[in-house]
Design an enzyme around this catalytic site. Structure first.
Site, PDB file in Angstrom:
ATOM      1  N   SER A   1      40.880  46.951  47.524  1.00 16.29           N
ATOM      2  CA  SER A   1      41.291  48.320  47.198  1.00 16.29           C
ATOM      3  C   SER A   1      40.083  49.199  46.903  1.00 16.29           C
ATOM      4  CB  SER A   1      42.237  48.301  45.994  1.00 16.29           C
ATOM      5  OG  SER A   1      41.601  47.724  44.854  1.00 16.29           O
ATOM      6  N   SER A   2      39.027  48.634  46.320  1.00 12.22           N
ATOM      7  CA  SER A   2      37.850  49.438  45.992  1.00 12.22           C
ATOM      8  C   SER A   2      37.129  49.915  47.242  1.00 12.22           C
ATOM      9  CB  SER A   2      36.895  48.636  45.101  1.00 12.22           C
ATOM     10  OG  SER A   2      36.500  47.430  45.730  1.00 12.22           O
TER      11      SER A   2
ATOM     12  N   TYR B   1      32.851  36.380  39.929  1.00 10.74           N
ATOM     13  CA  TYR B   1      32.289  36.783  41.211  1.00 10.74           C
ATOM     14  C   TYR B   1      30.768  36.918  41.143  1.00 10.74           C
ATOM     15  CZ  TYR B   1      31.573  39.391  45.543  1.00 10.74           C
ATOM     16  OH  TYR B   1      31.130  39.793  46.774  1.00 10.74           O
TER      17      TYR B   1
ATOM     18  N   GLU C   1      35.301  33.104  53.305  1.00 11.71           N
ATOM     19  CA  GLU C   1      35.251  33.637  51.946  1.00 11.71           C
ATOM     20  C   GLU C   1      33.924  33.301  51.274  1.00 11.71           C
ATOM     21  OE1 GLU C   1      37.033  36.295  50.976  1.00 11.71           O
ATOM     22  OE2 GLU C   1      38.771  35.072  51.441  1.00 11.71           O
ATOM     23  N   HIS C   2      33.348  34.289  50.631  1.00  7.29           N
ATOM     24  CA  HIS C   2      32.095  34.160  49.884  1.00  7.29           C
ATOM     25  C   HIS C   2      30.919  33.780  50.777  1.00  7.29           C
ATOM     26  CE1 HIS C   2      33.735  34.763  45.848  1.00  7.29           C
ATOM     27  NE2 HIS C   2      34.794  34.084  46.265  1.00  7.29           N
TER      28      HIS C   2
ATOM     29  N   ASP D   1      33.841  44.065  53.315  1.00  6.56           N
ATOM     30  CA  ASP D   1      35.006  44.900  53.007  1.00  6.56           C
ATOM     31  C   ASP D   1      34.847  46.317  53.550  1.00  6.56           C
ATOM     32  OD1 ASP D   1      35.915  42.677  51.710  1.00  6.56           O
ATOM     33  OD2 ASP D   1      35.569  43.452  49.689  1.00  6.56           O
TER      34      ASP D   1
ATOM     35  N   GLY E   1      43.199  44.991  42.442  1.00  2.30           N
ATOM     36  CA  GLY E   1      42.952  43.655  41.941  1.00  2.30           C
ATOM     37  C   GLY E   1      43.689  42.576  42.691  1.00  2.30           C
TER      38      GLY E   1
ATOM     39  N   GLY F   1      42.951  41.351  45.673  1.00  7.95           N
ATOM     40  CA  GLY F   1      42.152  40.653  46.659  1.00  7.95           C
ATOM     41  C   GLY F   1      42.211  41.276  48.039  1.00  7.95           C
ATOM     42  N   LEU F   2      42.693  42.523  48.135  1.00  6.98           N
ATOM     43  CA  LEU F   2      42.830  43.196  49.427  1.00  6.98           C
ATOM     44  C   LEU F   2      41.834  44.341  49.579  1.00  6.98           C
ATOM     45  CD1 LEU F   2      46.726  43.272  49.698  1.00  6.98           C
ATOM     46  CD2 LEU F   2      45.128  41.512  50.479  1.00  6.98           C
TER      47      LEU F   2
END
Length: 357
Positions: free
Chosen positions: A102-103, A194, A14-15, A147, A97, A99-100
């Site tokens: 979606s965008s 973020y 992550e990150h 992503d 929103g 965390g999966l």
């Protein structure tokens, strides 16, 4: 033309994608579908609100979901691949929103559908790049490329080790099942934490280079050495990135030999680092992870950008259903609501769909 793309979970890493480190995501079974037809100008509708919205890719971003579509059109135009106009419809089972990603699912599906509408086929790498440019360059989310890459390249039954500094990818077998537990806390990537964390990482890298470190990116900093010369909050950000980089590579090795218990142990370590060093968790996620550990799950961690979203739980498939019920009950006793939970296996990436009707 119709196309769909999946949401994703990040098993670990992550990150670190925007810091040049490795990530280990997999696609989930929930997807976003986009249908595109030729039109005069651009308009879009979503099953979430049933409102037809006209948007102008040449105009300013407006802060809504159609910004991602406008961004995709702009990115395709730079390549000479965008239609002159289109009517689009979107439907999704990926929580917004949560965390999966979606965008990214929306952007990748839209890129594939709009390119196909103009008679063009994009490779997986091209599809990921178009979607990333839409989100990063146009909408203004300072995201890495993870992503969009997993949404475009995912394979059923596989997790993807993606070395973001080099672009090298390796498909690894993941035959287990994951349980996703929704914290109920929502975030917006373009807001607040973020982008602040990314700016802090950029600042830390500049300071380290100024102090004599020859670093191509922040993930190259050695995890055994904490940067005492930095302000404390920046030192903690570097500590997370460096140790998360090491954990991700260790998890990939464990996954390669089918050692899910070791992957789970590293997931717990990842969450604690995300919680304390990166300060990107939330109380509800911490409660879920701590409860999962007490109940005997192999691993659990907050997945996604942070400050809300979804906790991913790895457990023995035979005992997991009971464990998840107990986890939901413990959460409900604290917060007065039962968190949504669902299971998934590693799924496939973007694909054309048969348009009906």
């Amino acid at each position: 033309m119709a196309a769909s793309a999946p949401g994703r979970v990040n098993l670990i890493g992550e990150h670190v994608d925007y810091n040049g480190g490795p990530v280990l995501p997999m696609a989930v079974a929930r997807r976003t579908a986009v249908v595109a037809g030729l039109g005069h100008g651009f308009q879009a509708a979503s099953t979430r609100d049933d409102v037809v919205d006209r948007f102008d890719p040449d105009g300013p971003m407006r802060g809504g979901w159609t910004d991602f579509l406008a961004g995709v059109v702009r990115a395709l135009r730079r390549r000479g691949l965008a239609p002159a106009g289109a009517a689009l419809a979107a439907a999704s089972t990926v929580p917004v929103g949560g965390g999966l990603s979606s965008s990214a699912a929306l952007a990748v599906a839209a890129a594939r559908a709009l390119a196909a509408l103009g008679g063009h086929a994009l490779t997986g790498a091209e599809l990921a790049r178009v979607a990333w440019e839409a989100e990063h360059d146009e909408v203004g989310v300072r995201c890495g490329t993870m992503d969009q890459t997993i949404a475009a390249l995912a394979q059923p039954g596989k997790a993807l080790l993606y070395e973001t500094a080099t672009g090298v990818t390796r498909q690894l077998p993941f035959r287990g099942k994951l349980w996703l537990v929704d914290t109920g806390v929502r975030h917006r990537l373009a807001d607040g934490g973020y982008n602040q964390r990314r700016a802090e990482c950029d600042e830390a890298l500049a300071l380290l280079r100024g102090a004599g470190w020859e670093l191509p990116h922040l993930a190259a900093y050695p995890p055994a050495r904490l940067p005492a010369s930095l302000p404390p909050h920046l030192a903690r950000r570097v500590a997370h990135v460096a140790t998360e980089t090491s954990r991700t590579r260790a998890a990939a090795e464990a996954l390669g030999r089918g050692d899910l218990r070791t992957v789970g142990k590293l997931m717990y370590e990842s969450h604690r680092s995300l919680q304390h060093d990166y300060a990107a968790s939330c109380e509800e996620a911490d409660v879920l992870v701590e409860s999962a550990e007490r109940l005997g799950a192999w691993g659990a961690r907050l997945t996604g950008a942070g400050w809300g979203g979804t906790v991913v739980v790895l457990a023995d498939e035979r005992s997991a259903p009971r464990l998840i019920l107990d986890l939901q009950a413990q959460f409900a006793r604290i917060y007065g609501r039962v968190p949504e939970a669902w299971a998934t296996r590693a799924s496939g990436g973007a694909k054309r769909e048969a348009a009906r009707g």
